[in-house]
Design an enzyme around this catalytic site. Structure first.
Site, mmCIF file in Angstrom:
data_model
loop_
_atom_site.group_PDB
_atom_site.id
_atom_site.type_symbol
_atom_site.label_atom_id
_atom_site.label_comp_id
_atom_site.label_asym_id
_atom_site.label_seq_id
_atom_site.Cartn_x
_atom_site.Cartn_y
_atom_site.Cartn_z
ATOM 1 N N LYS A 185 15.748 22.414 -10.577
ATOM 2 C CA LYS A 185 15.103 21.162 -10.939
ATOM 3 C C LYS A 185 15.998 20.185 -11.685
ATOM 4 O O LYS A 185 16.802 20.550 -12.521
ATOM 5 C CB LYS A 185 13.886 21.456 -11.830
ATOM 6 C CG LYS A 185 12.785 22.196 -11.106
ATOM 7 C CD LYS A 185 11.990 21.286 -10.212
ATOM 8 C CE LYS A 185 11.049 20.467 -11.049
ATOM 9 N NZ LYS A 185 9.980 19.870 -10.280
ATOM 10 N N HIS A 229 0.831 -1.221 0.000
ATOM 11 C CA HIS A 229 0.000 0.000 0.000
ATOM 12 C C HIS A 229 0.860 1.264 0.000
ATOM 13 O O HIS A 229 0.430 2.310 0.464
ATOM 14 C CB HIS A 229 -0.952 0.040 1.200
ATOM 15 C CG HIS A 229 -1.650 -1.257 1.471
ATOM 16 N ND1 HIS A 229 -2.881 -1.580 0.948
ATOM 17 C CD2 HIS A 229 -1.260 -2.347 2.195
ATOM 18 C CE1 HIS A 229 -3.237 -2.790 1.337
ATOM 19 N NE2 HIS A 229 -2.265 -3.283 2.087
ATOM 20 N N GLU A 271 9.328 9.152 -16.649
ATOM 21 C CA GLU A 271 7.915 9.500 -16.860
ATOM 22 C C GLU A 271 7.451 9.064 -18.251
ATOM 23 O O GLU A 271 6.333 8.558 -18.418
ATOM 24 C CB GLU A 271 7.716 11.004 -16.680
ATOM 25 C CG GLU A 271 7.960 11.456 -15.253
ATOM 26 C CD GLU A 271 8.128 12.963 -15.181
ATOM 27 O OE1 GLU A 271 7.130 13.652 -14.928
ATOM 28 O OE2 GLU A 271 9.254 13.459 -15.385
ATOM 29 N N SER A 324 14.502 22.306 -15.751
ATOM 30 C CA SER A 324 13.316 23.126 -15.968
ATOM 31 C C SER A 324 13.742 24.462 -16.565
ATOM 32 O O SER A 324 14.797 24.986 -16.221
ATOM 33 C CB SER A 324 12.601 23.358 -14.632
ATOM 34 O OG SER A 324 11.785 24.510 -14.704
#
Ligand code: ARG
Length: 459
Positions: free
Chosen positions: A284, A157, A291, A278
């Site tokens: 960043k 979980h 992704e 970024s």
């Protein structure tokens, strides 16, 4: 003007829209090499069986090599009016060698031709997937070996469950990707039969030698039924199913890398080579590759669903619907190979942060199960009672704002007087993982055994 290939009964040429919906040359030019390989094998067989002359077969085989080199060097003029790769190649062959070109299509149809070309193409992709998976497995084994005994939290979980080893977690993916590999290998065995010689659908009256063409093209045998040969695409469906399952596995690992590389987890540091920045936030470092890999399942499974839907309910034998098979498989294969390569690079380059993994492993009362097991083993409690007593100790630690090993012996004994000093030996995460030596368990010793088993299998 009527079509030069099949327009004998036509007075008029096709409408521009007819041509646009009918043509596949925009995408099936990717089958050029397979098409020419198939045609060369067919021509050689036609000569060997005396159906055409050696001289004509020689001119055809030679001419086809010229066509191939024109295509591969970008000098070939593809024509939409010629519909597809098969007729584009044949028309150019005719320009090059004249009359003998017209003999190539003896005892053959575009139906068995395209089925053959596409099988050859998908077979190559199954091989490429296997090679890509092997590289990914090697990268994962490298990570597993480096951190065979590094502790980290295991989750259920996404809540801390029990400590596991980094090596064990890496090996879980090795198992998954190895099954993916075997799915491609299995699919390859079934797809490796040759449709060529099925002709349009019924076979041919010419005394062809299907074993010869099958062998020349590296197939195990000719397909046994001509109707089946030209009208099934299950080999492509199977490839897409294997690709989809593999993409699911890739997406799960990608998701873990996204989570693990966050500032909140810091389990891994991705290399600069597999991260992006970024345009506005200078601090960043984003896991874009992970992704994108996570997202690839969308188009890969989309391709699978699309082709299943195309094939569903088609009567035997060939229908033009089947021309819609190729773009789906091309796209899925391209993106699967890219995702495999990117994941391999990311995994090989990333650094697991041993300290952050260890710190996280010991938080969240991760050794509570070890405490309950100790009560069963050393104090003779039934597991359910041990579970309950341990729950009380977790609640006590939580209210005191400490971890289980920080409780005093007196605290422990207030919940169960049978507890002795020895309990503290099992409350460390290292003791916890070391104890899990059951087959398939997370103990470092098991991890090392599994790594050498995999290394042995990979050779
Ligand atoms: N371009 C066609 C395809 O991809 C080749 C087969 C055409 N066959 C036919 N009977 N029109 O399926």
């Amino acid at each position: 003007a009527a079509n030069a290939m099949w327009g004998g009964r036509f007075a008029d040429g096709p409408d521009a829209i007819m041509e646009a919906i009918n043509a596949s040359i925009g995408f099936d030019q990717r089958l050029a090499r397979q098409d020419i390989e198939g045609s060369r094998a067919h021509a050689a067989m036609l000569a060997a069986t005396g159906i055409i002359s050696d001289k004509d077969a020689g001119a055809i085989r030679e001419g086809l090599l010229t066509v191939l080199s024109e295509i591969e060097t970008g000098r070939f003029q593809f024509s939409t009016a010629l519909e597809d790769i098969h007729m584009n190649v044949e028309a150019r062959l005719k320009e090059l060698i004249g009359e003998p070109a017209g003999r190539l299509h003896t005892a053959r149809s575009r139906n068995d031709q395209v089925a053959t070309d596409f099988r050859l193409w998908v077979r190559d992709q199954a091989d490429a997937a296997i090679t890509g998976l092997d590289a990914l497995i090697v990268a994962l084994l490298g990570q597993a070996e480096a951190g065979a005994d590094w502790v980290m939290p295991g989750f259920t979980h996404l809540q801390t469950a029990q400590p596991v080893t980094w090596g064990h977690h890496m090996l879980a993916y090795v198992e998954m990707f190895a099954r993916d590999r075997s799915r491609f290998a299995d699919a390859r065995v079934r797809m490796n039969e040759c449709p060529l010689g099925a002709a349009a659908l019924a076979g041919t009256g010419f005394a062809i030698d299907r074993d010869a063409t099958a062998q020349a093209l590296g197939f195990d045998r000719p397909m046994a039924n001509s109707l089946d040969a030209v009208s099934d695409r299950d080999f492509a469906l199977e490839f897409l199913a294997a690709a989809s399952i593999c993409a699911v596995h890739l997406s799960r690992l990608a998701e873990e890398l996204v989570i693990w590389s966050s500032a909140q987890f810091r389990f891994v540091t991705l290399s600069d080579r597999f991260s992006t920045g970024s345009s506005i936030m200078p601090q960043k470092k984003n896991p874009d590759a992970a992704e994108l890999i996570r997202a690839k399942i969308g188009r890969i499974m989309g391709a699978m669903v699309a082709l299943f839907t195309v094939m569903k309910g088609l009567p035997l034998a060939y229908s033009k619907d089947m021309q819609e098979d190729k773009e789906q498989v091309f796209d899925a294969a391209d993106h699967l190979m890219l995702a495999l390569a990117a994941m391999t690079g990311m995994v090989a380059d990333m650094t697991a942060n041993k300290g952050a993994l260890a710190a996280a492993a010991s938080s969240g009362f991760s050794t509570a199960t070890d405490l309950a097991d100790w009560l069963v083993r050393e104090a003779g409690l039934p597991f359910r009672d041990a579970h309950h007593a341990t729950g009380a100790l977790v609640a006590m630690a939580e209210s005191k704002g400490c971890d289980l090993p920080d409780l005093s012996l007196a605290d422990m004994q207030s919940v169960n007087p049978a507890i002795t000093q020895g309990v503290f030996d099992v409350l460390t995460v290292d003791a916890s993982v070391a104890s899990r030596t059951s087959y398939g368990g997370t103990a470092p010793a098991n991890v090392r055994d599994q790594i050498s088993r995999w290394r042995g299998r990979l050779g």
